[in-house]
Design an enzyme around this catalytic site. Structure first.
Site, PDB file in Angstrom:
ATOM      1  N   LYS A 129      -4.373 -10.423  -4.675  1.00 10.09           N
ATOM      2  CA  LYS A 129      -3.122 -10.891  -5.292  1.00 10.09           C
ATOM      3  C   LYS A 129      -1.889 -10.274  -4.628  1.00 10.09           C
ATOM      4  O   LYS A 129      -0.818 -10.846  -4.639  1.00 10.09           O
ATOM      5  CB  LYS A 129      -3.183 -10.438  -6.753  1.00 10.09           C
ATOM      6  CG  LYS A 129      -2.266 -11.103  -7.699  1.00 10.09           C
ATOM      7  CD  LYS A 129      -2.621 -10.603  -9.106  1.00 10.09           C
ATOM      8  CE  LYS A 129      -1.690 -11.127 -10.149  1.00 10.09           C
ATOM      9  NZ  LYS A 129      -2.026 -10.647 -11.490  1.00 10.09           N
ATOM     10  N   LEU A 175      -4.997   4.649  -5.148  1.00 14.95           N
ATOM     11  CA  LEU A 175      -4.271   5.660  -5.931  1.00 14.95           C
ATOM     12  C   LEU A 175      -5.155   6.806  -6.405  1.00 14.95           C
ATOM     13  O   LEU A 175      -4.643   7.832  -6.851  1.00 14.95           O
ATOM     14  CB  LEU A 175      -3.645   5.005  -7.175  1.00 14.95           C
ATOM     15  CG  LEU A 175      -2.662   3.861  -6.940  1.00 14.95           C
ATOM     16  CD1 LEU A 175      -2.210   3.297  -8.282  1.00 14.95           C
ATOM     17  CD2 LEU A 175      -1.466   4.353  -6.136  1.00 14.95           C
ATOM     18  N   GLY A 230      -8.364  12.515  -7.759  1.00  4.57           N
ATOM     19  CA  GLY A 230      -9.271  13.650  -7.948  1.00  4.57           C
ATOM     20  C   GLY A 230     -10.491  13.639  -7.066  1.00  4.57           C
ATOM     21  O   GLY A 230     -10.801  14.627  -6.399  1.00  4.57           O
ATOM     22  N   GLU A 254     -13.744  18.703 -12.769  1.00  2.00           N
ATOM     23  CA  GLU A 254     -12.688  18.148 -13.620  1.00  2.00           C
ATOM     24  C   GLU A 254     -13.118  18.261 -15.077  1.00  2.00           C
ATOM     25  O   GLU A 254     -14.237  18.685 -15.376  1.00  2.00           O
ATOM     26  CB  GLU A 254     -12.414  16.689 -13.250  1.00  2.00           C
ATOM     27  CG  GLU A 254     -11.826  16.533 -11.863  1.00  2.00           C
ATOM     28  CD  GLU A 254     -11.419  15.107 -11.555  1.00  2.00           C
ATOM     29  OE1 GLU A 254     -10.590  14.552 -12.282  1.00  2.00           O
ATOM     30  OE2 GLU A 254     -11.949  14.545 -10.584  1.00  2.00           O
ATOM     31  N   HIS A 292      -5.049   8.367 -20.045  1.00  2.00           N
ATOM     32  CA  HIS A 292      -5.116   9.641 -19.315  1.00  2.00           C
ATOM     33  C   HIS A 292      -4.115  10.599 -19.950  1.00  2.00           C
ATOM     34  O   HIS A 292      -2.957  10.237 -20.155  1.00  2.00           O
ATOM     35  CB  HIS A 292      -4.794   9.442 -17.834  1.00  2.00           C
ATOM     36  CG  HIS A 292      -5.249  10.595 -16.995  1.00  2.00           C
ATOM     37  ND1 HIS A 292      -4.647  11.827 -17.059  1.00  2.00           N
ATOM     38  CD2 HIS A 292      -6.257  10.713 -16.098  1.00  2.00           C
ATOM     39  CE1 HIS A 292      -5.264  12.646 -16.219  1.00  2.00           C
ATOM     40  NE2 HIS A 292      -6.248  12.001 -15.627  1.00  2.00           N
ATOM     41  N   ARG A 297     -11.217  13.199 -21.833  1.00  2.00           N
ATOM     42  CA  ARG A 297      -9.842  12.698 -21.798  1.00  2.00           C
ATOM     43  C   ARG A 297      -9.326  12.202 -23.143  1.00  2.00           C
ATOM     44  O   ARG A 297      -8.162  12.435 -23.476  1.00  2.00           O
ATOM     45  CB  ARG A 297      -9.761  11.532 -20.803  1.00  2.00           C
ATOM     46  CG  ARG A 297      -9.867  12.012 -19.412  1.00  2.00           C
ATOM     47  CD  ARG A 297      -9.756  10.911 -18.423  1.00  2.00           C
ATOM     48  NE  ARG A 297      -9.808  11.534 -17.105  1.00  2.00           N
ATOM     49  CZ  ARG A 297      -9.923  10.884 -15.980  1.00  2.00           C
ATOM     50  NH1 ARG A 297      -9.980   9.580 -15.980  1.00  2.00           N
ATOM     51  NH2 ARG A 297      -9.954  11.532 -14.832  1.00  2.00           N
ATOM     52  N   HIS A 318      -4.877   4.241 -18.457  1.00  2.00           N
ATOM     53  CA  HIS A 318      -5.362   4.653 -17.135  1.00  2.00           C
ATOM     54  C   HIS A 318      -6.562   3.856 -16.660  1.00  2.00           C
ATOM     55  O   HIS A 318      -6.642   3.474 -15.501  1.00  2.00           O
ATOM     56  CB  HIS A 318      -5.719   6.141 -17.206  1.00  2.00           C
ATOM     57  CG  HIS A 318      -6.174   6.717 -15.914  1.00  2.00           C
ATOM     58  ND1 HIS A 318      -5.431   6.643 -14.758  1.00  2.00           N
ATOM     59  CD2 HIS A 318      -7.317   7.396 -15.576  1.00  2.00           C
ATOM     60  CE1 HIS A 318      -6.078   7.242 -13.770  1.00  2.00           C
ATOM     61  NE2 HIS A 318      -7.229   7.690 -14.239  1.00  2.00           N
ATOM     62  N   ARG A 355     -14.750   7.219 -20.096  1.00  2.00           N
ATOM     63  CA  ARG A 355     -15.259   7.525 -18.759  1.00  2.00           C
ATOM     64  C   ARG A 355     -15.138   9.005 -18.426  1.00  2.00           C
ATOM     65  O   ARG A 355     -14.120   9.635 -18.703  1.00  2.00           O
ATOM     66  CB  ARG A 355     -14.447   6.729 -17.737  1.00  2.00           C
ATOM     67  CG  ARG A 355     -14.690   7.108 -16.304  1.00  2.00           C
ATOM     68  CD  ARG A 355     -13.810   6.301 -15.392  1.00  2.00           C
ATOM     69  NE  ARG A 355     -12.424   6.684 -15.501  1.00  2.00           N
ATOM     70  CZ  ARG A 355     -11.696   7.179 -14.483  1.00  2.00           C
ATOM     71  NH1 ARG A 355     -12.242   7.325 -13.303  1.00  2.00           N
ATOM     72  NH2 ARG A 355     -10.436   7.491 -14.653  1.00  2.00           N
TER      73      ARG A 355
HETATM   74  C1  LIG Z   1      -3.669   6.883 -10.444  1.00  2.00           C
HETATM   75  C2  LIG Z   1      -5.161   6.700 -10.504  1.00  2.00           C
HETATM   76  C3  LIG Z   1      -6.000   7.754 -10.156  1.00  2.00           C
HETATM   77  C4  LIG Z   1      -7.380   7.601 -10.210  1.00  2.00           C
HETATM   78  N1  LIG Z   1      -8.190   8.636  -9.816  1.00  2.00           N
HETATM   79  C5  LIG Z   1      -9.534   8.448  -9.772  1.00  2.00           C
HETATM   80  C6  LIG Z   1     -10.379   9.457  -9.265  1.00  2.00           C
HETATM   81  O1  LIG Z   1      -9.942  10.515  -8.849  1.00  2.00           O
HETATM   82  N2  LIG Z   1     -11.719   9.210  -9.243  1.00  2.00           N
HETATM   83  C7  LIG Z   1     -12.264   8.033  -9.684  1.00  2.00           C
HETATM   84  O2  LIG Z   1     -13.486   7.888  -9.637  1.00  2.00           O
HETATM   85  N3  LIG Z   1     -11.463   7.060 -10.150  1.00  2.00           N
HETATM   86  C8  LIG Z   1     -10.123   7.224 -10.204  1.00  2.00           C
HETATM   87  N4  LIG Z   1      -9.325   6.229 -10.657  1.00  2.00           N
HETATM   88  C9  LIG Z   1      -9.933   4.944 -11.062  1.00  2.00           C
HETATM   89  C10 LIG Z   1     -10.341   4.170  -9.820  1.00  2.00           C
HETATM   90  O3  LIG Z   1      -9.353   4.292  -8.831  1.00  2.00           O
HETATM   91  C11 LIG Z   1     -10.529   2.694 -10.147  1.00  2.00           C
HETATM   92  O4  LIG Z   1     -11.325   2.544 -11.273  1.00  2.00           O
HETATM   93  C12 LIG Z   1     -11.221   1.994  -8.982  1.00  2.00           C
HETATM   94  O5  LIG Z   1     -10.524   2.236  -7.797  1.00  2.00           O
HETATM   95  C13 LIG Z   1     -11.278   0.498  -9.270  1.00  2.00           C
HETATM   96  O6  LIG Z   1     -11.620  -0.173  -8.087  1.00  2.00           O
HETATM   97  P1  LIG Z   1     -11.678  -1.733  -8.104  1.00  2.00           P
HETATM   98  O7  LIG Z   1     -12.071  -2.146  -6.722  1.00  2.00           O
HETATM   99  O8  LIG Z   1     -12.493  -2.187  -9.227  1.00  2.00           O
HETATM  100  O9  LIG Z   1     -10.169  -2.189  -8.432  1.00  2.00           O
HETATM  101  P2  LIG Z   1      -8.814  -2.017  -7.634  1.00  2.00           P
HETATM  102  O10 LIG Z   1      -8.912  -0.989  -6.595  1.00  2.00           O
HETATM  103  O11 LIG Z   1      -7.711  -1.904  -8.602  1.00  2.00           O
HETATM  104  O12 LIG Z   1      -8.649  -3.432  -6.895  1.00  2.00           O
HETATM  105  C14 LIG Z   1      -8.400  -4.594  -7.614  1.00  2.00           C
HETATM  106  C15 LIG Z   1      -8.099  -5.718  -6.639  1.00  2.00           C
HETATM  107  O13 LIG Z   1      -8.103  -6.969  -7.314  1.00  2.00           O
HETATM  108  C16 LIG Z   1      -6.978  -7.712  -6.895  1.00  2.00           C
HETATM  109  N5  LIG Z   1      -6.660  -8.700  -7.929  1.00  2.00           N
HETATM  110  C17 LIG Z   1      -6.412  -8.498  -9.250  1.00  2.00           C
HETATM  111  N6  LIG Z   1      -6.212  -9.680  -9.869  1.00  2.00           N
HETATM  112  C18 LIG Z   1      -6.335 -10.640  -8.926  1.00  2.00           C
HETATM  113  C19 LIG Z   1      -6.217 -12.066  -8.939  1.00  2.00           C
HETATM  114  N7  LIG Z   1      -5.936 -12.747 -10.037  1.00  2.00           N
HETATM  115  N8  LIG Z   1      -6.384 -12.730  -7.761  1.00  2.00           N
HETATM  116  C20 LIG Z   1      -6.635 -12.065  -6.599  1.00  2.00           C
HETATM  117  N9  LIG Z   1      -6.763 -10.719  -6.545  1.00  2.00           N
HETATM  118  C21 LIG Z   1      -6.612 -10.018  -7.687  1.00  2.00           C
HETATM  119  C22 LIG Z   1      -5.920  -6.650  -6.658  1.00  2.00           C
HETATM  120  O14 LIG Z   1      -4.843  -7.143  -5.890  1.00  2.00           O
HETATM  121  C23 LIG Z   1      -6.759  -5.608  -5.937  1.00  2.00           C
HETATM  122  O15 LIG Z   1      -6.930  -5.945  -4.585  1.00  2.00           O
HETATM  123  C24 LIG Z   1      -7.936   6.359 -10.627  1.00  2.00           C
HETATM  124  C25 LIG Z   1      -7.091   5.308 -10.974  1.00  2.00           C
HETATM  125  C26 LIG Z   1      -5.717   5.465 -10.923  1.00  2.00           C
HETATM  126  C27 LIG Z   1      -4.830   4.320 -11.301  1.00  2.00           C
END
Ligand SMILES: Cc1cc2nc3c(=O)[nH]c(=O)nc-3n(C[C@H](O)[C@H](O)[C@H](O)COP(=O)(O)OP(=O)(O)OC[C@H]3O[C@@H](n4cnc5c(N)ncnc54)[C@H](O)[C@@H]3O)c2cc1C
Length: 426
Positions: free
Chosen positions: A34, A44, A47, A112, A227, A268, A329, A364
């Site tokens: 997206k 992002l 940890g 953590e 968080h 948390r 979070h 979590r």
């Molecule tokens: C600030 C922060 C710190 C964190 N720290 C940790 C940590 O230290 N350790 C840990 O294990 N987890 C951590 N997490 C959680 C972890 O980062 C996420 O749970 C994990 O990265 C999710 O990965 P994902 O691929 O499922 O989603 P994301 O990485 O969020 O990717 C989602 C994707 O879907 C796309 N998308 C969404 N809707 C649509 C749509 N309608 N059409 C097309 N594309 C779409 C987005 O553009 C993006 O590319 C943290 C999260 C945050 C926000």
């Protein structure tokens, strides 16, 4: 406009990218996102990522995950995740991920909240960026993997109750009909639905809303993690996370009179509740976090990103307390999937934060989400490879213009459904 691909992945976070890398190289795979590829929550993560260090830690790691999850976790999924963790970390290292090492060259582990032992691999306080950028680089090297940025899925396309692709709106304003034999939803969390969240605002639970519309089974969609420690700001916008590993390394929480008021290393949800109570008692929109127990050199070496960001906001964490406030979070619930990440609809898989395989239960455990995303994204890829020849391609015949803007209403519906369930369970 029509696009045909063998396998479609919606989302380019850690789950989407790693799934793509585990699919057969003779299949044409399209990934859409997206926003830009760098704008995912995976970038992002601060940890780290958990790993089972040795057999002696299996039971404690399993128990920590269940305890944090209020024992509502799917035990089979937790076992799969923990047992797969060493393979995943080795795989990441092979993709060039540079985890912190001890002087003898072995992996260095941090701890953590709610972990009974150090078992978290990390790279400074930007572990997510380190992992996701290396996966992205690997995806870009594979000729069968293609990425389209700024393209939004607005619906799935179905034929005889199976998924045959999606309807999407491109950054060029055109509507696209993308047909694929298999589709994987890897669209991340739901933070975009909240005023205060650490997530990217474009993560608005689109896949969840679409699944709800098509009566695809959902699970625990009111299990939303708050968080406890994000940097307080009176401004609107994404909240900056102060990673739990800061507390793991010794940071403490203080009330308005600069007194400790809770055990900082509880799960948390428990710490968040303690903060709200304290904020109410102090009549302040934040409490203080002090890093005075962490030596300055350790802060600069382990948390350079947090140090820099706080400095930009006017706080020197090596010298003074910072104001922190809880914020949305993480999303433990999601689209129900089995242990192979398959949803209740044929030819449709889901992985990462948008899915619910039951690993996290009600809450979590820190640093389990990147691991869970990668483990179950890989399992989706392996399953699809096995099933691929059991199905035929279906060329959808749809009026794609009719899908323009169709996502708006059901995003509102998903938000109110989450609110309704949250209220019911309070
Ligand atoms: C600030 C922060 C710190 C964190 N720290 C940790 C940590 O230290 N350790 C840990 O294990 N987890 C951590 N997490 C959680 C972890 O980062 C996420 O749970 C994990 O990265 C999710 O990965 P994902 O691929 O499922 O989603 P994301 O990485 O969020 O990717 C989602 C994707 O879907 C796309 N998308 C969404 N809707 C649509 C749509 N309608 N059409 C097309 N594309 C779409 C987005 O553009 C993006 O590319 C943290 C999260 C945050 C926000």
């Amino acid at each position: 406009m029509k696009i045909k691909t063998d396998i479609l992945i919606v989302g380019t976070g850690a789950a989407g990218l790693y799934c793509a890398l585990n699919l057969p190289e003779d299949k044409d795979v399209l990934l859409i996102t997206k926003a830009t590829v760098e704008e995912s929550d995976s970038f992002l993560a601060q940890g780290g990522i958990c790993m089972l260090r040795d057999e002696a830690d299996y039971e404690p790691y399993f128990e920590d995950t269940l305890r944090a999850g209020h024992y509502e976790n799917r035990r089979e999924s937790v076992e799969i995740m923990i047992r797969s963790s060493q393979d995943i970390i080795n795989d990441l290292i092979n993709y060039g991920v540079d985890f912190e090492r001890d002087e003898d060259g072995s992996l260095k582990f941090t701890k953590e909240g709610a972990h009974s032992a150090p078992r978290i691999c990390f790279h400074e306080d930007i572990t997510g960026k380190e992992i996701t950028s290396k996966l992205l680089a690997a995806v870009r090297q594979r000729s069968n993997l293609h990425i389209i940025e700024n393209m939004k899925m607005v619906d799935i396309l179905t034929y005889e109750e199976r998924c045959i692709g999606i309807a999407a709106e491109g950054g060029d304003g055109k509507m696209y009909e993308i047909s694929a034999r298999f589709t994987i939803l890897a669209t991340g969390g739901i933070g975009g639905l909240y005023h205060n969240s650490t997530n990217y605002p474009h993560l608005t639970a689109d896949a969840l809303a679409i699944a709800m519309k098509h009566k695809i089974v959902l699970e625990n969609i009111d299990y939303v993690q708050i968080h406890p420690t994000t940097l307080y700001s009176p401004r609107k916008g994404r909240r900056f996370l102060i990673s739990e590993s800061v507390r793991g390394e010794g940071a403490i929480l203080l009330n308005a009179r600069l007194e400790r008021f809770t055990d900082e290393l509880q799960p948390r949800d428990v710490v968040s509740k303690a903060l709200w109570k304290q904020m109410y008692e102090d009549d302040k929109p934040y409490v203080w976090l002090s890093m005075e127990n962490i030596p300055k050199d350790d802060i600069l070496a382990h948390f350079p990103n947090i140090y820099r960001h706080c400095l930009e906001e006017g706080y020197d964490v090596t010298k003074e307390c910072i104001p922190v406030v809880p914020a949305q979070h993480y999303f433990m619930g999601g689209i129900h999937v089995d242990k192979h990440s398959k949803t209740s609809m044929d030819n449709l898989y889901a992985a990462g934060e948008t899915s619910c395989n039951g690993v996290h239960g009600k809450n979590r455990l820190a640093s389990n989400s990147l691991l869970e995303s990668l483990v179950f994204a890989k399992r989706a890829a392996k399953r699809i490879a096995l099933e691929y020849n059991d199905y035929e391609d279906i060329a959808p015949d749809v009026d794609i213009e009719a899908y323009r803007g169709c996502d708006k209403d059901y995003i509102k519906i998903v938000r109110s459904e989450i609110e309704r369930l949250e209220l019911m369970h309070k």
